[in-house]
Design an enzyme around this catalytic site. Structure first.
Site, PDB file in Angstrom:
ATOM      1  N   VAL A  11      -5.114 -14.729  23.187  1.00 21.51           N
ATOM      2  CA  VAL A  11      -4.393 -15.744  23.725  1.00 21.51           C
ATOM      3  C   VAL A  11      -5.188 -16.920  24.551  1.00 21.51           C
ATOM      4  CG1 VAL A  11      -2.354 -16.356  25.462  1.00 21.51           C
ATOM      5  CG2 VAL A  11      -2.118 -14.388  23.937  1.00 21.51           C
ATOM      6  N   CYS A 274       1.243  -6.460  20.121  1.00 22.35           N
ATOM      7  CA  CYS A 274       2.233  -7.148  20.849  1.00 22.35           C
ATOM      8  C   CYS A 274       3.624  -6.373  20.582  1.00 22.35           C
ATOM      9  CB  CYS A 274       2.320  -8.895  20.745  1.00 22.35           C
ATOM     10  SG  CYS A 274       1.104  -9.818  21.318  1.00 22.35           S
TER      11      CYS A 274
HETATM   12  C1  UDX Z   1       3.996 -11.117  17.218  1.00 15.51           C
HETATM   13  C2  UDX Z   1       4.914 -12.315  17.280  1.00 15.51           C
HETATM   14  O1  UDX Z   1       5.132 -12.887  16.060  1.00 15.51           O
HETATM   15  C3  UDX Z   1       4.454 -13.404  18.137  1.00 15.51           C
HETATM   16  O2  UDX Z   1       5.354 -14.487  18.410  1.00 15.51           O
HETATM   17  C4  UDX Z   1       3.900 -12.788  19.550  1.00 15.51           C
HETATM   18  O3  UDX Z   1       3.394 -13.805  20.388  1.00 15.51           O
HETATM   19  C5  UDX Z   1       2.929 -11.574  19.193  1.00 15.51           C
HETATM   20  O4  UDX Z   1       3.639 -10.803  18.596  1.00 15.51           O
HETATM   21  P1  UDX Z   1       1.733 -10.844  15.653  1.00 15.51           P
HETATM   22  O5  UDX Z   1       1.824  -9.200  16.240  1.00 15.51           O
HETATM   23  O6  UDX Z   1       0.510 -11.582  15.443  1.00 15.51           O
HETATM   24  O7  UDX Z   1       2.768 -11.669  16.450  1.00 15.51           O
HETATM   25  O8  UDX Z   1       2.154 -10.555  14.151  1.00 15.51           O
HETATM   26  P2  UDX Z   1       3.702 -10.824  13.555  1.00 15.51           P
HETATM   27  O9  UDX Z   1       3.074 -11.692  12.575  1.00 15.51           O
HETATM   28  O10 UDX Z   1       4.778 -11.107  14.327  1.00 15.51           O
HETATM   29  O11 UDX Z   1       3.787  -9.388  12.807  1.00 15.51           O
HETATM   30  C6  UDX Z   1       4.197  -7.986  13.566  1.00 15.51           C
HETATM   31  C7  UDX Z   1       4.100  -7.096  12.391  1.00 15.51           C
HETATM   32  O12 UDX Z   1       5.267  -6.867  11.829  1.00 15.51           O
HETATM   33  C8  UDX Z   1       3.009  -6.833  11.626  1.00 15.51           C
HETATM   34  O13 UDX Z   1       2.696  -5.330  11.640  1.00 15.51           O
HETATM   35  C9  UDX Z   1       3.827  -7.235  10.122  1.00 15.51           C
HETATM   36  O14 UDX Z   1       3.269  -6.593   9.132  1.00 15.51           O
HETATM   37  C10 UDX Z   1       5.121  -6.846  10.587  1.00 15.51           C
HETATM   38  N1  UDX Z   1       6.199  -7.294   9.695  1.00 15.51           N
HETATM   39  C11 UDX Z   1       6.432  -8.751   9.899  1.00 15.51           C
HETATM   40  C12 UDX Z   1       6.950  -6.806   8.798  1.00 15.51           C
HETATM   41  O15 UDX Z   1       6.539  -5.446   8.468  1.00 15.51           O
HETATM   42  N2  UDX Z   1       7.790  -7.408   7.857  1.00 15.51           N
HETATM   43  C13 UDX Z   1       7.972  -8.912   8.221  1.00 15.51           C
HETATM   44  O16 UDX Z   1       9.129  -9.436   7.548  1.00 15.51           O
HETATM   45  C14 UDX Z   1       7.283  -9.487   9.172  1.00 15.51           C
END
Ligand code: UDX
Length: 506
Positions: A11, A274
């Site tokens: 961040v 996160c």
């Molecule tokens: C997340 C939030 O999106 C972001 O706004 C916050 O500030 C930090 O946490 P991030 O951890 O980078 O971001 O990943 P993100 O793209 O949100 O995906 C999180 C998890 O969800 C991943 O493991 C991804 O594979 C999973 N996911 C996401 C799914 O299984 N299905 C989906 O449709 C979307």
């Protein structure tokens, strides 16, 4: 404007690079001397697309410096961003020690007036706690919504900016720093940011509210994402049971303008640095105030169960995984990152190893697998597939969509493909000779099975290999039939149907 960023993690560095890109003079401080020294030499300690481009430009314009001396960066800053980590303690409590240490550093070095901006995700009430340490400096909550892999676009072209403070002049100072972002008037930026900018309405929505509301908004946004994905994972299990295709269900649901298409992709569960931490913290925040937070808890539980999907599906084929070679395509919790924090792969590996499997992995970004347990790392997908009893898509890296499936299948011992991200085209996988299993979507039915003596030698070999494989217990044996490799389209009308029914999924 002179801006200090405390914390050189994901961040902090993304914020610093983006603030320098829009013209501010940014100094980054971290207590980790080694990290600062690396950054001074131009080494970014993690993967984030285009961050290096931003750093190169900002450094060339002398708008970005790194120091392990707090005075160097805080001394004359108008804004001080706190971007330090807030890890989970047991029971979902949040470890605030880094935030409070950073606040004390600001107190020791701050000029007469600076606005302190907390971007670290921390429980509701944290800004008040920091305020009590830093009075009379104003402290503002300004949650980040940066997703790894798209963090620069998320910062420079945000869906919204949330500012939590009752001090109008402190809010004004922060919004002045964000002016170019709010007006969507950016200098030259990397292509994905330009692309996002083209479709973004101007100006960016700004919400100025109380610190508590801003802090809760961050948790609520992340929890909502968790609930959506867990909900679709539950629908995927139901789709499995009733013979529906969850990808089409998700498409149909997401086309409703009240729902929208994002975060409806089923898979082996959500992870990362996160979402798991924040949902646990929200549950803890709620329960400490006597609120049960049932939805949040359920989303978490569904996610825990989902991480058992791979072991469960493999057990439907193999009575025992002892000495079965299982190849994992991908390890990171999502593509475009090497982050393994709370990645579903960690539990998948530990379950498979616990069941006696020989686990091999290939991930384009995660090359060091020692920390995951007694598993091997393959140089490329073909080396991964060699002699394997199953391949599992764990991370949907875009390059996996173009894999030469025929070649992969030809070097495997048994052609089982578990698509833990519903990334691959089931029809194409079947046509390549795989037994394909997705999350909540079945392969098209193989209505036309070749008579044994009409089969090619290659097909016979695969059929023999499948002789060792047990089909799913409550499904007919023919469920693991597949059209067979090398058959022309005209010989397999069911595959044409598969193509039609899967169109538009990817
Ligand atoms: C997340 C939030 O999106 C972001 O706004 C916050 O500030 C930090 O946490 P991030 O951890 O980078 O971001 O990943 P993100 O793209 O949100 O995906 C999180 C998890 O969800 C991943 O493991 C991804 O594979 C999973 N996911 C996401 C799914 O299984 N299905 C989906 O449709 C979307």
């Amino acid at each position: 404007m002179k801006i200090a960023v405390l914390g050189a993690g994901h961040v902090g560095l993304v914020s610093a690079g983006c603030l320098a890109t829009i013209g501010h003079d940014v100094g980054v401080f971290d207590v980790d001397d080694q990290r600062i020294e690396q950054l001074q030499r131009g080494i970014i300690p993690f993967e984030e697309p285009h961050l290096d481009d931003l750093f190169i430009t900002a450094r060339a314009h002398q708008r970005l410096t790194f120091s392990s001396e707090a005075d160097d960066v805080i001394g004359d800053a108008a804004l001080v961003f706190l971007c330090v980590n807030t890890p989970s303690l047991r029971e979902g409590d949040t470890d605030l020690s880094s935030v409070l240490t950073a606040a004390r550093i600001v107190g020791d070095h701050a000029p007469r007036y600076a606005v302190v901006v907390n971007r670290s995700t921390a429980p509701v009430g944290t800004v008040d706690r920091i305020q009590s340490l830093l009075d009379p400096l104003p402290v503002v909550a300004n949650p980040e919504f940066l997703a790894e892999g798209s963090a620069i676009a998320d910062f420079l072209v945000p869906d919204r900016i949330v500012v939590g403070t009752l001090d109008a002049s402190a809010a004004g100072c922060l919004l002045e720093a964000y002016d170019a972002i709010i007006r969507r008037d950016l200098p030259p930026v990397p292509a994905p940011v330009r692309q996002r900018l083209r479709s973004a309405a101007a100006p960016a929505p700004v919400i100025v509210t109380s610190p508590e509301t801003a802090e809760l908004a961050k948790y609520a946004a992340n929890a909502h994402l968790c609930v959506r994905v867990s909900f679709m994972n539950e629908i995927a299990s139901i789709a499995d049971a009733v013979g529906a295709d969850v990808s089409v269900v998700a498409q149909a649901v997401g086309l409703d303008h009240r729902i929208g298409p994002h975060f409806l992709q089923p898979g082996i569960g959500w992870g990362g640095s996160c979402l798991p931490k924040d949902i646990a913290a929200l549950e803890q925040i709620a329960s400490s105030r006597g609120v049960p937070a049932r939805m949040v808890r359920a989303a978490n539980r569904v996610n825990q169960d989902q991480r058992g999907w791979v072991a469960k599906k493999l057990s439907e084929f193999y009575p025992s995984l002892h000495r079965r070679r299982i190849g994992l395509l991908g390890l990171a919790y999502k593509p475009h990152t090497d982050d393994m924090r709370d990645a579903p792969a960690q539990e998948i590996v530990s379950q498979l190893v616990g069941l006696g499997a020989e686990v091999v992995a290939f991930d384009p970004a995660v090359r060091e697998v020692g920390g995951l347990g007694p598993i091997a790392s393959a140089e490329d997908p073909i080396a991964l597939a060699e002699g394997a009893d199953a391949l599992v898509v764990v991370t949907e890296w875009p390059q996996f969509s173009d894999l030469d499936l025929e070649r992969l299948r030809s070097v495997m011992r048994t052609p089982i493909l578990l698509d833990g991200r519903n990334q691959l085209d089931p029809g194409r996988a079947q046509a390549a000779g795989f037994i394909y299993v997705g999350v909540g979507r079945r392969p098209p039915p193989a209505r036309e099975r070749p008579a044994p003596d009409a089969a090619s030698p290659e097909e016979r070999r695969n059929t023999e290999a499948l002789g060792e494989v047990q089909g799913p217990p409550n499904k007919p044996r023919s469920w693991i039939d597949w059209p067979g490799p090398g058959r022309r389209r005209s010989q397999a009308p069911d595959r044409t149907r598969a193509r039609r029914s899967t169109r538009g999924r990817r």
